[in-house]
Motif scaffolding. Structure first.
Motif, PDB file in Angstrom:
ATOM      1  N   ASN A 155       0.869  -1.175   0.000  1.00 48.40           N
ATOM      2  CA  ASN A 155       0.000   0.000   0.000  1.00 48.40           C
ATOM      3  C   ASN A 155       0.907   1.227   0.000  1.00 48.40           C
ATOM      4  OD1 ASN A 155      -1.660   2.202   0.699  1.00 48.40           O
ATOM      5  ND2 ASN A 155      -3.112   0.858   1.770  1.00 48.40           N
ATOM      6  N   ALA A 156       1.152   1.767  -1.194  1.00 52.49           N
ATOM      7  CA  ALA A 156       2.112   2.866  -1.328  1.00 52.49           C
ATOM      8  C   ALA A 156       1.648   4.115  -0.597  1.00 52.49           C
ATOM      9  CB  ALA A 156       2.326   3.168  -2.811  1.00 52.49           C
ATOM     10  N   TYR A 187       6.867   0.831  10.141  1.00 54.11           N
ATOM     11  CA  TYR A 187       5.452   1.145   9.901  1.00 54.11           C
ATOM     12  C   TYR A 187       4.641   0.933  11.173  1.00 54.11           C
ATOM     13  CZ  TYR A 187       0.867   1.351   7.738  1.00 54.11           C
ATOM     14  OH  TYR A 187      -0.433   1.712   7.423  1.00 54.11           O
ATOM     15  N   GLN A 188       4.953  -0.137  11.880  1.00 50.06           N
ATOM     16  CA  GLN A 188       4.223  -0.403  13.133  1.00 50.06           C
ATOM     17  C   GLN A 188       4.485   0.691  14.158  1.00 50.06           C
ATOM     18  OE1 GLN A 188       5.219  -3.921  15.688  1.00 50.06           O
ATOM     19  NE2 GLN A 188       3.192  -4.634  15.009  1.00 50.06           N
ATOM     20  N   ALA A 189       5.701   1.213  14.155  1.00 51.56           N
ATOM     21  CA  ALA A 189       5.998   2.316  15.084  1.00 51.56           C
ATOM     22  C   ALA A 189       5.205   3.560  14.716  1.00 51.56           C
ATOM     23  CB  ALA A 189       7.505   2.613  15.061  1.00 51.56           C
ATOM     24  N   ALA A 195       3.452   7.191   6.260  1.00 54.06           N
ATOM     25  CA  ALA A 195       4.263   6.828   7.436  1.00 54.06           C
ATOM     26  C   ALA A 195       5.743   7.162   7.227  1.00 54.06           C
ATOM     27  CB  ALA A 195       4.100   5.346   7.731  1.00 54.06           C
ATOM     28  N   GLY A 196       6.053   7.748   6.082  1.00 57.14           N
ATOM     29  CA  GLY A 196       7.430   8.147   5.821  1.00 57.14           C
ATOM     30  C   GLY A 196       8.331   7.005   5.391  1.00 57.14           C
ATOM     31  N   GLY A 239      -0.497  -0.731  16.579  1.00 55.76           N
ATOM     32  CA  GLY A 239      -1.626  -1.646  16.423  1.00 55.76           C
ATOM     33  C   GLY A 239      -1.696  -2.291  15.056  1.00 55.76           C
ATOM     34  N   SER A 240      -0.882  -1.823  14.131  1.00 50.33           N
ATOM     35  CA  SER A 240      -0.888  -2.428  12.798  1.00 50.33           C
ATOM     36  C   SER A 240      -0.053  -3.713  12.798  1.00 50.33           C
ATOM     37  CB  SER A 240      -0.324  -1.454  11.765  1.00 50.33           C
ATOM     38  OG  SER A 240       1.045  -1.171  12.031  1.00 50.33           O
TER      39      SER A 240
END
Length: 455
Positions: free
Chosen positions: A168-169, A195-197, A175-176, A201-202
């Motif tokens: 998912n671009a 990404y989780q950071a 999210a940088g 919860g992802s």
């Protein structure tokens, strides 16, 4: 390959040992001059030598839109071979083929079949080594390996299904995270942690919950490393550094909480894709069906890239699934059926009609690419860029990935039965009940004892 085709391509039924049946070789049809020798013991199909052979053939395909695609090519085929009448039938192949081959009654001349089932039926099929010989150098080696049994080739390769990393671009950019910088599976783990950071919860990476599809995905990773469950002699090779590396990666995703555990495109899976919790999906090319049809909220946000490499500089794709065309020895006009498949796969008019723009797929058939390399030319796309992938040229991505799939991935006749051991043990590992080494030892014992030794 749309969803119907995708599901049929991976939904393999258990195939027991096929009873030995005396097969009368009745391949020559009316008006056909056969190039075969008089050796009745030969099981190598020979092409007709007549330039305009005549006769009737019965072809089995699964129902659905892929059936319609093949059906639409018959008119073009008859422009080249007007004397051949094609009876094209939509059949539940998995339910009907085994008994038909055993009884030898009303046997079709050609059948669409999953690669994983070809080995199970090879005793009843023509060895296609001779008719394929002019094309062998231009067919993806992985497909030849997948349909080779005891030195014979028992399928006309249809599609190549390169593994890709869908992502998912839009969510990653927010999210940088630059997904295009991912080159190895270690990079993927690091991107998932980042990404989780950014989105607590992802669970960014897909972990497959179906035992069958989990094993199929495992074989995609193994194909990338040039190995598979069995070698060309059918000998089990699960206990290896390559499988240890793959299972350790999956176990790391699970233990660090980086994975979404769900069955492929189940309601839970779709929900986690749509809400941005699951943003990395290592899967075959046919996942592109999802953003085209099932992910309205994030359609256009997704992109595809080659799989990460297991080591820097390593192959960036492996095969996941696939189908071929097989020709039963009891078919009355198998030689004419070969001409039909030769036209579909190796004639420019034929493969353009299958994968290119047509009435069934106005933008082209974009869920697989041809296994015939001249048809899979990156510079000559057969299907158009996908709006669901933000206008990305998936043809270029897929053909580049497909060209990297290593050879050496055999498919043993017992592959489907191995799901009861390996497929289930992978799920136990993802439950936290087995370590990677225990998956290997437990599955090796179960497969060797219950499947291989009992052949």
């Amino acid at each position: 390959m749309n969803r119907t085709t995708t599901q049929s391509g991976v939904r393999l039924l258990a195939v027991g040992t096929v009873a030995a049946t005396a097969l009368a070789l009745t391949a020559c049809g009316p008006g056909v001059t056969s190039g075969s020798s008089d050796d009745e013991a030969s099981d190598r199909l020979q092409a007709p030598t007549s330039t305009q052979p005549e006769g009737e053939i019965t072809i089995w395909d699964r129902s659905g839109d892929l059936y319609e695609v093949f059906d639409s090519v018959i008119d073009d085929f008859n422009k080249k071979y007007p004397g051949i009448t094609v009876h094209h039938e939509a059949v539940d192949i998995n339910a009907k083929l085994q008994n038909t081959l055993i009884t030898g009654t009303d046997v079709p001349d050609g059948v669409f079949l999953d690669d994983a089932l070809v080995g199970s039926y090879s005793d009843h099929l023509w060895d296609l080594s001779d008719v394929l010989e002019p094309y062998l150098a231009d067919i993806a080696p992985q497909k030849i390996d997948a349909t080779t049994v005891g030195g014979g080739i028992y399928g006309v390769p249809y599609d190549l299904n390169p593994g890709l990393l869908y992502y998912n671009a839009a969510a990653l950019e927010a999210a940088g995270i630059d997904a295009t910088s991912i080159e190895t599976y270690d990079d993927l783990l690091e991107a998932a942690r980042d990404y989780q950071a950014a989105k607590p919860g992802s669970h960014p990476i897909h972990l497959e919950q179906s035992a069958f599809l989990g094993q199929l995905q495992l074989e995609m990773y193994a194909s990338q490393l040039g190995t598979s469950l069995a070698n060309a002699d059918g000998e089990l090779r699960l206990d290896s550094p390559e499988y240890t590396q793959i299972l350790t990666f999956l176990d790391t995703v699970q233990t660090e909480g980086l994975g979404t555990r769900a069955e492929y495109l189940s309601p839970t899976d779709i929900a986690e894709l749509e809400n941005g919790n699951q943003v990395f999906y290592p899967w075959a090319i046919w996942f592109d069906f999802a953003p085209q049809q099932l992910l309205p909220e994030t359609s256009g946000d997704w992109r595809a890239m080659e799989l990460p490499a297991w080591e820097s500089g390593g192959a960036r794709s492996g095969a996941m699934g696939g189908s071929s065309f097989v020709l039963p020895k009891d078919g009355e006009n198998s030689e004419l059926a070969w001409l039909f498949y030769e036209f579909l796969m190796y004639d420019e008019t034929g493969y353009n009609a299958v994968w290119g723009v047509n009435d069934i797929y106005p933008a082209g058939l974009n869920t697989s690419i041809p296994a015939y390399l001249p048809a899979a030319d990156p510079a000559k796309p057969l299907f158009q860029p996908l709006d669901a992938l933000g206008g990305q040229d998936l043809w270029e991505v897929a053909t580049t990935a497909g060209a990297q799939i290593p050879s050496g991935s055999s498919i043993p006749a017992w592959w489907n039965g191995a799901v009861d051991y390996l497929g289930n043990d992978i799920q136990k590992m993802l439950d936290g009940d087995l370590a990677p080494a225990e998956v290997i030892s437990s599955s090796t014992e179960g497969i060797q004892t219950n499947l291989i030794d009992r052949q």
